[in-house]
Design an enzyme around this catalytic site. Sequence first.
Site, PDB file in Angstrom:
ATOM      1  N   HIS A 141     -68.073 -30.352  44.809  1.00 21.39           N
ATOM      2  CA  HIS A 141     -69.443 -29.859  44.912  1.00 21.39           C
ATOM      3  C   HIS A 141     -69.630 -28.589  44.074  1.00 21.39           C
ATOM      4  CE1 HIS A 141     -70.630 -32.183  48.813  1.00 21.39           C
ATOM      5  NE2 HIS A 141     -70.076 -32.948  47.890  1.00 21.39           N
ATOM      6  N   CYS A 190     -69.325 -27.220  52.241  1.00 20.34           N
ATOM      7  CA  CYS A 190     -69.548 -26.095  51.330  1.00 20.34           C
ATOM      8  C   CYS A 190     -69.905 -24.834  52.100  1.00 20.34           C
ATOM      9  CB  CYS A 190     -70.645 -26.423  50.325  1.00 20.34           C
ATOM     10  SG  CYS A 190     -70.063 -27.569  49.068  1.00 20.34           S
ATOM     11  N   GLU A 223     -70.885 -25.754  44.744  1.00 22.10           N
ATOM     12  CA  GLU A 223     -70.523 -24.506  45.419  1.00 22.10           C
ATOM     13  C   GLU A 223     -69.016 -24.274  45.347  1.00 22.10           C
ATOM     14  OE1 GLU A 223     -72.264 -27.101  46.516  1.00 22.10           O
ATOM     15  OE2 GLU A 223     -73.812 -26.520  47.950  1.00 22.10           O
ATOM     16  N   CYS A 243     -73.958 -28.515  51.829  1.00 21.89           N
ATOM     17  CA  CYS A 243     -73.479 -29.362  52.921  1.00 21.89           C
ATOM     18  C   CYS A 243     -72.606 -28.528  53.858  1.00 21.89           C
ATOM     19  CB  CYS A 243     -72.694 -30.549  52.369  1.00 21.89           C
ATOM     20  SG  CYS A 243     -71.074 -30.115  51.713  1.00 21.89           S
TER      21      CYS A 243
END
Length: 157
Positions: free
Chosen positions: A79, A108, A81, A105
């Site tokens: 992801h 993250c 992040e 999410c």
Amino acid sequence: ISEREDILESAQYFMGVALLAARRSRDPSTQVGACIVNEEKKIVGVGYNGMPNGCGDDSLPWRRSGDNPVETKYFYVCHAELNAIMNKNSADLKGCTIYVTLFPCNECSKLLIQAGIKNVIYLSDKYHKLDNVIASKKMLDLTCDSPTEPVEKNVVR
Ligand SMILES: O=c1[nH]c(=O)n([C@H]2C[C@H](O)[C@@H](COP(=O)(O)O)O2)cc1CO
Ligand SMILES: [Zn+2]
């Protein structure tokens, strides 16, 4: 000479960097960008969603669905992040703010919290109905300095 009145606001600038990073993503359906900014308003990390380093752009699937989850992207993709944190160019991220083009999410958010990030500013919240995002918000509400807030959409171009 009159002062310029149309300089970019800092939130628009940092979200703009996140949006530019997102454009590097090879995900055909959702491109996410993240920009981490420290308390001095300096950019200390940028990332976008992509396959792990060395995995090769065409070696793993980008599909969203299929009979076999091993043949979809979800087990593999890093992801935005995560990548922004791993790319950090400062000793730590304590007290930082993250600008993300999509609400983080739950996984993250755990990373952001453990890294010491204290503010989350997002653009899209298209998955707000998913349980993982509801859980994510619960954690960020407990740990962030100010409520996670959307950036004014109409000002980002
Ligand atoms: O926090 C996030 N950060 C992030 O980078 N992503 C990435 C993973 C996937 O590549 C893509 C989501 O794909 P999709 O919308 O097709 O389910 O966005 C997804 C989330 C979930 O909100
Ligand atoms: Zn995530």
